[in-house]
Design a protein around this motif. Sequence first.
Motif, PDB file in Angstrom:
ATOM      1  N   GLY A 227      16.985 -48.341-106.249  1.00 45.18           N
ATOM      2  CA  GLY A 227      16.231 -48.040-107.769  1.00 45.18           C
ATOM      3  C   GLY A 227      14.957 -48.754-107.932  1.00 45.18           C
ATOM      4  O   GLY A 227      14.549 -49.294-106.632  1.00 45.18           O
ATOM      5  N   CYS A 361      10.985 -36.765-103.472  1.00 40.21           N
ATOM      6  CA  CYS A 361      12.421 -36.548-103.563  1.00 40.21           C
ATOM      7  C   CYS A 361      13.153 -37.401-103.209  1.00 40.21           C
ATOM      8  O   CYS A 361      14.272 -37.974-103.479  1.00 40.21           O
ATOM      9  CB  CYS A 361      12.457 -35.048-103.201  1.00 40.21           C
ATOM     10  N   ASP A 364      12.115 -41.299-104.480  1.00 36.48           N
ATOM     11  CA  ASP A 364      12.566 -41.714-105.941  1.00 36.48           C
ATOM     12  C   ASP A 364      13.022 -40.196-106.525  1.00 36.48           C
ATOM     13  O   ASP A 364      12.322 -39.383-107.499  1.00 36.48           O
ATOM     14  CB  ASP A 364      11.125 -42.142-106.740  1.00 36.48           C
ATOM     15  N   GLU A 366      14.889 -39.685-109.087  1.00 41.24           N
ATOM     16  CA  GLU A 366      14.885 -39.599-110.675  1.00 41.24           C
ATOM     17  C   GLU A 366      13.473 -39.236-111.024  1.00 41.24           C
ATOM     18  O   GLU A 366      13.364 -38.301-112.040  1.00 41.24           O
ATOM     19  CB  GLU A 366      15.123 -41.006-111.007  1.00 41.24           C
ATOM     20  N   CYS A 369      13.290 -35.363-110.563  1.00 43.78           N
ATOM     21  CA  CYS A 369      13.904 -34.734-111.510  1.00 43.78           C
ATOM     22  C   CYS A 369      12.927 -34.554-112.682  1.00 43.78           C
ATOM     23  O   CYS A 369      12.621 -33.579-113.337  1.00 43.78           O
ATOM     24  CB  CYS A 369      14.974 -35.394-111.967  1.00 43.78           C
ATOM     25  N   ARG A 370      12.173 -35.611-113.112  1.00 44.84           N
ATOM     26  CA  ARG A 370      11.212 -35.575-114.353  1.00 44.84           C
ATOM     27  C   ARG A 370      10.150 -34.538-113.848  1.00 44.84           C
ATOM     28  O   ARG A 370       9.759 -33.727-114.757  1.00 44.84           O
ATOM     29  CB  ARG A 370      10.655 -37.127-114.359  1.00 44.84           C
ATOM     30  N   LEU A 390      18.617 -33.399-107.267  1.00 42.91           N
ATOM     31  CA  LEU A 390      19.994 -33.592-107.734  1.00 42.91           C
ATOM     32  C   LEU A 390      20.782 -33.971-106.489  1.00 42.91           C
ATOM     33  O   LEU A 390      21.761 -34.653-106.719  1.00 42.91           O
ATOM     34  CB  LEU A 390      20.637 -32.476-108.631  1.00 42.91           C
ATOM     35  N   LEU A 393      20.566 -37.538-105.513  1.00 44.04           N
ATOM     36  CA  LEU A 393      21.184 -38.217-106.825  1.00 44.04           C
ATOM     37  C   LEU A 393      22.719 -38.076-106.571  1.00 44.04           C
ATOM     38  O   LEU A 393      23.225 -38.863-107.313  1.00 44.04           O
ATOM     39  CB  LEU A 393      20.802 -38.134-108.154  1.00 44.04           C
TER      40      LEU A 393
END
Length: 847
Positions: A227, A361, A364, A366, A369-370, A390, A393
């Motif tokens: 994270g 990618c 980070d 997440e 994705c944003r 994705l 993730l």
Amino acid sequence: MPYDLVPGTFVAREQERKQVLGAVLARKGAAVVGPAGVGRTALLTAVTAQLGVSRFEVVWTAATEASRQVPFGVFRGLLGVGGRLDHGQAYGLLGAELARRAGRRTPVLVIDDVHHLDDASAALTLSLAGDGNLRLVVSAQSGLPASDAVVALWKDSYLERFDIAPFGPADTGRLVHALMEGAAAHPTVDLLYQWTGGNPLFLTELVRHGRATRRLVSAGGLWWWRGPLSVPPRLAELFERELRGLDPRHQDALAAVALGEPLSLPVLEAVAPDVVESLEEQGLLCTVEIGGQILVRLGQPMLGAALRHRLPRLRRRRLAAALLDACTPSGPDPVTRARWQLDAHGPVDSALLIRAAETVCRQDPELACRFARRALERSSAAAVPLAHALVELGDTAQARKVLERTREAATTPSGRLRLATALAAHRCWADRDPAGAADELVALRAGATAPSAQAALDGVHALVLLFGGRTGAAARLAERVLHQASHGPGVAAARLALAASLALTGRTADAATLAEDPSPDRALPSYLPDLAPSLRAFAQLWPASDLRRPIGRRPVQGLPPGGEGALLGGYLQWVRGLRTDAMARLREAVVQQAGGPRLFLTEASSWLAICLAEEQRPDCAEQAIAPCWADRVAVVPGQVHRAAAVIAAARGDTAGAAVSMRAAVDAAREAGCWAVEAEYLTYAAWLGPAGPPPAVLDRLAEVVRHVDAPRLVTGAEAVLALARGAGTELLDHAVRLDALGLSTQAWRLAERAAATLQQQGGSRRGDAVVLVGRLRERLGVAPPPAQPVALTTREVEIASLAAGGLSDRAISHRLAVSVRTVESHLTRIYRKLGVHSRRDLPPVLRG
């Protein structure tokens, strides 16, 4: 910033601890100076803990901002009286109290944070420094003003000054290991060092916070940070205290830098004018000039996370819009500009957001994705980076749905073809079905009419064939693409596929040249992110031609990247014979390769299993490769069978090892990988105690003619020399292997050469024995008790000095041993080497 927290674990200051302790024991005293949070108090605590209670009485006190307001404030608890005191009274009372506490022992007065001393206390401290009846130890924070009396403590040599700095990466890793009671992965140590700057206080708090919030997790026997950066509450309170008194303009400047550091000075001045200098003086901002441009950063990396967390939504929106207006099109990087566009809640540039999503990618997903979801509102091209994020993730099913829905909604043939190709790539790497992906690409090409579309499909198809173990087919298809065009769609993918294929088939020089090709068209399709650097490094290292060049780790910008650095570094250490270091790197690689596209998961797991088996841990090795039997994605054919052979050999099952090695050799032969087959055959030749069978030798002699990698050729020629059994030839090959860094193979061959020369006779037996001893020492291998032929480390040292012309007495002085000991060693050395005097010692010792 005045930080009042103390790290709870003291490590990695051994040299400083010894130096400060030496100054105290030498009747002088010490002043420890360093920035806030660097561990000054912890160092003083460790030093005073070493002072024997039978000789010393340690008395602690600490100066603060509050004690500065009272004359002799820091000493009031020791003086035992209130009211006004003059210097002489205070000196007498304090001296008497220290003598009372110490009795017959020597008092040691420790004053923490002397930069906070009031003038009266500072003058008293200076007087105490000249008192020979006590030892004085103080700490001071660098960069803060201190009174003349305090500076005189070290300026006038009353105390010896020691400046301590933040930790480097290695000491950061040691502190993390101590705090976690276990090793952290290299990428995690890099992250923590990047975020804390090596400040022990920040590092301690961040690790504790990571454990409490489960951002630090255990995987593969190592600790990993998962994270983005999160500021520990205790540090957030300290930052909040420092920021509380700033006016809105100063707060705007800090927040702007937090949203986009490093910022160019003109951009920051446009957003928050006339405040940068004052913030730099306070240590909240720092500037650096690069290429004629002044860039502004925050004084502490964690301050940025704290500022972003406390930034109100409307202020964030206003500042982001202002930053976009102030920067030029060639200004900050795409990720920073993309963040600003999202924060400003205005019109967005979908192409910019797509580039930003592709960039972050792996680090980070997440955030990627944003970016991609916002861009997908205006461009179907964003579906590809969104699907990849994705996959990173772990949601491969949702990634496939995104690609399928977007393909169905696509309105142009080129858009549908691009998404269909991305689906085929998804099937290969995410679904682990390269054969099915190849069939899809063949069908797509049959329906494509434009040459550029056909070339693009062929380039991806070549990569899919490569990862499906069909190396020869991949090379042929890639060569066809490159023969038809030197640039354009598919060329970059074909070049990478061909480079890796050439390395595997034995043309390593051509592979390295092709991988480093500076052709301007280097871009791969966006559905193959990070494949280029990974496969390019793989092609240049496997099989490695120069084992002495270091393999570094990629710089970390956020989350740990893919494990190619750890993978290739681990492989290199294994080839060198350094299995412990290899296992540490390969454990990291297995964890990193377990997520995302998992490009080299089979290779990482197989190489780790081989190391474990060679360390006589076959059960652990078998667990490592268990998931790989069902995995159909692998660049190096036969690796799982090779690992199974090593596991069987570790269990003493020579017949089972031979069966597995035959399967590995067959896989390499079927794929057309001459280099891989040469490596497998070389290993197979060492399996049986009777030596390699004739069939293996014949095939190896044929295969090695197609390979140009020096380490593979030298290893194969050494095996072929075993069949001829000439001791001198074996020794020559062992020397060559050693020069290439192949310590394990060189040691085995040198031992065989020493034994052969002992039977056959010859003047070079001594050279073989010395080489065996050196290689055993390097590899940490103990000599067999029944045949102590090799020289010990001390014997090599004494033999080298004797061969260099030193007398027995000179050697005894050099090594601090008796002459009789030197003579005894030389007697054993002569006996082992089969010589009679130092004049007969082998030439290899004289260098």
